[in-house]
Design a protein around this motif. Structure first.
Motif, PDB file in Angstrom:
ATOM      1  N   GLY A  39      40.402  25.327  -0.228  1.00 15.15           N
ATOM      2  CA  GLY A  39      41.630  24.720  -0.739  1.00 15.15           C
ATOM      3  C   GLY A  39      41.983  23.456   0.016  1.00 15.15           C
ATOM      4  N   MET A  40      41.862  23.504   1.339  1.00 16.32           N
ATOM      5  CA  MET A  40      42.116  22.332   2.170  1.00 16.32           C
ATOM      6  C   MET A  40      41.124  21.223   1.839  1.00 16.32           C
ATOM      7  N   MET A  41      39.856  21.604   1.645  1.00 14.61           N
ATOM      8  CA  MET A  41      38.834  20.613   1.310  1.00 14.61           C
ATOM      9  C   MET A  41      39.175  19.910   0.003  1.00 14.61           C
ATOM     10  N   THR A  42      39.651  20.662  -0.965  1.00 17.19           N
ATOM     11  CA  THR A  42      40.013  20.091  -2.262  1.00 17.19           C
ATOM     12  C   THR A  42      41.153  19.094  -2.098  1.00 17.19           C
ATOM     13  N   GLY A  43      42.171  19.462  -1.330  1.00  9.80           N
ATOM     14  CA  GLY A  43      43.290  18.563  -1.086  1.00  9.80           C
ATOM     15  C   GLY A  43      42.859  17.293  -0.387  1.00  9.80           C
ATOM     16  N   GLN A  44      42.009  17.425   0.628  1.00 16.33           N
ATOM     17  CA  GLN A  44      41.525  16.250   1.347  1.00 16.33           C
ATOM     18  C   GLN A  44      40.690  15.369   0.430  1.00 16.33           C
ATOM     19  N   PHE A  45      39.881  15.997  -0.410  1.00 17.32           N
ATOM     20  CA  PHE A  45      39.072  15.214  -1.341  1.00 17.32           C
ATOM     21  C   PHE A  45      39.958  14.389  -2.256  1.00 17.32           C
ATOM     22  N   LYS A  46      40.949  15.037  -2.861  1.00 15.84           N
ATOM     23  CA  LYS A  46      41.798  14.357  -3.829  1.00 15.84           C
ATOM     24  C   LYS A  46      42.621  13.235  -3.212  1.00 15.84           C
ATOM     25  N   HIS A  47      43.029  13.389  -1.969  1.00 20.76           N
ATOM     26  CA  HIS A  47      43.929  12.412  -1.365  1.00 20.76           C
ATOM     27  C   HIS A  47      43.261  11.417  -0.427  1.00 20.76           C
ATOM     28  N   LEU A  48      42.113  11.763   0.143  1.00 21.48           N
ATOM     29  CA  LEU A  48      41.519  10.895   1.151  1.00 21.48           C
ATOM     30  C   LEU A  48      40.165  10.311   0.776  1.00 21.48           C
ATOM     31  N   ILE A  49      39.368  11.052   0.042  1.00 25.88           N
ATOM     32  CA  ILE A  49      37.986  10.649  -0.177  1.00 25.88           C
ATOM     33  C   ILE A  49      37.784   9.874  -1.477  1.00 25.88           C
ATOM     34  N   VAL A  50      38.512  10.209  -2.528  1.00 24.33           N
ATOM     35  CA  VAL A  50      38.300   9.557  -3.818  1.00 24.33           C
ATOM     36  C   VAL A  50      38.410   8.038  -3.643  1.00 24.33           C
ATOM     37  N   GLY A  51      37.387   7.350  -4.074  1.00 26.88           N
ATOM     38  CA  GLY A  51      37.328   5.900  -3.921  1.00 26.88           C
ATOM     39  C   GLY A  51      36.681   5.462  -2.627  1.00 26.88           C
ATOM     40  N   HIS A  52      36.434   6.408  -1.735  1.00 30.60           N
ATOM     41  CA  HIS A  52      35.834   6.119  -0.433  1.00 30.60           C
ATOM     42  C   HIS A  52      34.717   7.113  -0.122  1.00 30.60           C
ATOM     43  N   GLU A  53      34.006   7.520  -1.152  1.00 33.74           N
ATOM     44  CA  GLU A  53      33.021   8.584  -1.017  1.00 33.74           C
ATOM     45  C   GLU A  53      31.923   8.265  -0.011  1.00 33.74           C
ATOM     46  N   GLU A  54      31.367   7.047  -0.086  1.00 32.22           N
ATOM     47  CA  GLU A  54      30.273   6.673   0.820  1.00 32.22           C
ATOM     48  C   GLU A  54      30.752   6.578   2.263  1.00 32.22           C
ATOM     49  N   GLU A  55      31.923   5.975   2.473  1.00 36.50           N
ATOM     50  CA  GLU A  55      32.461   5.867   3.836  1.00 36.50           C
ATOM     51  C   GLU A  55      32.735   7.248   4.417  1.00 36.50           C
ATOM     52  N   ALA A  56      33.281   8.153   3.611  1.00 34.45           N
ATOM     53  CA  ALA A  56      33.581   9.503   4.087  1.00 34.45           C
ATOM     54  C   ALA A  56      32.306  10.245   4.463  1.00 34.45           C
ATOM     55  N   ALA A  57      31.288  10.142   3.625  1.00 26.13           N
ATOM     56  CA  ALA A  57      30.024  10.820   3.911  1.00 26.13           C
ATOM     57  C   ALA A  57      29.376  10.248   5.160  1.00 26.13           C
ATOM     58  N   ASN A  58      29.380   8.926   5.296  1.00 23.44           N
ATOM     59  CA  ASN A  58      28.798   8.302   6.492  1.00 23.44           C
ATOM     60  C   ASN A  58      29.555   8.695   7.749  1.00 23.44           C
ATOM     61  N   ALA A  59      30.886   8.734   7.678  1.00 25.61           N
ATOM     62  CA  ALA A  59      31.693   9.115   8.839  1.00 25.61           C
ATOM     63  C   ALA A  59      31.435  10.562   9.233  1.00 25.61           C
ATOM     64  N   LEU A  60      31.309  11.429   8.253  1.00 20.04           N
ATOM     65  CA  LEU A  60      31.043  12.830   8.538  1.00 20.04           C
ATOM     66  C   LEU A  60      29.688  13.006   9.202  1.00 20.04           C
ATOM     67  N   PHE A  61      28.658  12.353   8.682  1.00 26.27           N
ATOM     68  CA  PHE A  61      27.335  12.454   9.296  1.00 26.27           C
ATOM     69  C   PHE A  61      27.313  11.830  10.680  1.00 26.27           C
ATOM     70  N   ALA A  62      28.047  10.736  10.896  1.00 21.60           N
ATOM     71  CA  ALA A  62      28.126  10.115  12.224  1.00 21.60           C
ATOM     72  C   ALA A  62      28.785  11.055  13.224  1.00 21.60           C
ATOM     73  N   ALA A  63      29.843  11.754  12.799  1.00 23.31           N
ATOM     74  CA  ALA A  63      30.514  12.708  13.684  1.00 23.31           C
ATOM     75  C   ALA A  63      29.592  13.871  14.038  1.00 23.31           C
ATOM     76  N   VAL A  64      28.823  14.329  13.072  1.00 20.82           N
ATOM     77  CA  VAL A  64      27.865  15.409  13.328  1.00 20.82           C
ATOM     78  C   VAL A  64      26.814  14.929  14.324  1.00 20.82           C
TER      79      VAL A  64
END
Length: 69
Positions: A39-64
């Protein structure tokens, strides 16, 4: 776990661009610890990631890669 589940930031960005459907949430499906956070993931997707999909994926992989998550 994220790198193992999606393989690359490009693959994760595609999942985000396709709408981050529940069945595509490989980490949540593979680990019971994350299932209750969908549920939290869905909320974050709708409010933070939409329109920034590539940046979000790159940031997540960089953090990992940096060992932050």
């Amino acid at each position: 776990m994220v790198a193992k589940a999606y393989g690359s930031a490009e693959n994760l960005a595609k999942v985000f661009k396709d709408g981050f459907k529940v069945e595509d949430r490989a980490v949540a499906a593979a680990n019971s610890k994350w299932k209750h956070k969908t549920g939290m993931m869905t909320g974050q997707f709708k409010h933070l990631i939409v329109g920034h999909e590539e940046e979000a994926a790159n940031a997540l992989f960089a953090a990992v890669k940096a060992g932050k998550i």
